[in-house]
Design a protein around this motif. Structure first.
Motif, short mmCIF file in Angstrom:
data_model
loop_
_atom_site.label_atom_id
_atom_site.label_comp_id
_atom_site.label_asym_id
_atom_site.label_seq_id
_atom_site.Cartn_x
_atom_site.Cartn_y
_atom_site.Cartn_z
N PHE A 32 46.03 45.04 34.80
CA PHE A 32 45.88 44.11 35.92
C PHE A 32 47.22 43.75 36.56
N LEU A 66 36.66 43.46 35.25
CA LEU A 66 37.38 43.14 36.48
C LEU A 66 36.94 41.79 37.03
N VAL A 67 35.65 41.53 37.04
CA VAL A 67 35.14 40.24 37.53
C VAL A 67 35.57 39.11 36.60
N TYR A 69 38.29 38.97 34.77
CA TYR A 69 39.71 38.69 35.02
C TYR A 69 39.88 37.89 36.32
N THR A 70 39.21 38.29 37.36
CA THR A 70 39.30 37.60 38.66
C THR A 70 38.82 36.16 38.54
N ASN A 71 37.69 35.95 37.87
CA ASN A 71 37.15 34.60 37.73
C ASN A 71 38.05 33.71 36.88
N LEU A 77 45.19 32.72 41.71
CA LEU A 77 45.50 34.01 42.32
C LEU A 77 46.01 33.81 43.74
N ARG A 81 46.98 39.01 45.87
CA ARG A 81 46.52 39.49 44.57
C ARG A 81 44.99 39.57 44.55
N ARG A 82 44.34 38.56 45.12
CA ARG A 82 42.87 38.56 45.19
C ARG A 82 42.39 39.75 46.03
N LEU A 85 42.57 42.89 43.95
CA LEU A 85 41.48 42.97 42.98
C LEU A 85 40.14 43.24 43.67
N ASP A 86 39.94 42.68 44.85
CA ASP A 86 38.72 42.97 45.61
C ASP A 86 38.67 44.44 46.02
N ARG A 89 37.63 46.50 43.14
CA ARG A 89 36.17 46.50 42.93
C ARG A 89 35.52 47.57 43.80
#
Length: 106
Positions: A32, A66-67, A69-71, A77, A81-82, A85-86, A89
């Motif tokens: 990540f 992945l979800v 980590y994002t949550n 974030l 960075r968001r 990560l989007d 996905r």
């Protein structure tokens, strides 16, 4: 009525422990930390396909991590960075040959 008991204090990084020892899959170190969405997605795909401990399909395990980590990062974030990560996905869906998710259809 009894008093509500608070759970025992945990370390601040319990989510890091979940990431390291998850039954979903074994992650490559620093997955990540990358700024490249494709590299993140490819790493998650490799990890999910190689894992013998996952309880679901490789796609679902990779997307779940992945979800997760994002949550867990939540409001900490940065916008950039968001977005990375989007995009990871979207790339993960593409690598697994999955159609766009319901939030991506227009």
């Amino acid at each position: 009525m009894t008093a509500r008991k608070t759970p025992p204090a945990r370390g601040r990084k319990w989510s890091a422990e979940v990431t390291r020892h998850s039954d979903a899959l074994d992650l490559e170190p620093g997955v990540f930390a990358s700024d490249d969405p494709r590299r993140i997605a490819e790493s998650l795909k490799r990890s999910a396909e190689a894992s013998t401990r996952r309880k679901s399909t490789p796609f679902r395990s990779a997307m779940s991590m992945l979800v997760f980590y994002t949550n867990r990062a939540g409001r900490h974030l940065s916008q950039g960075r968001r977005q990375t990560l989007d995009r990871a996905r979207v790339e993960l869906r593409r690598l697994f040959g999955r159609p766009d998710g319901p939030d991506r259809r227009r």
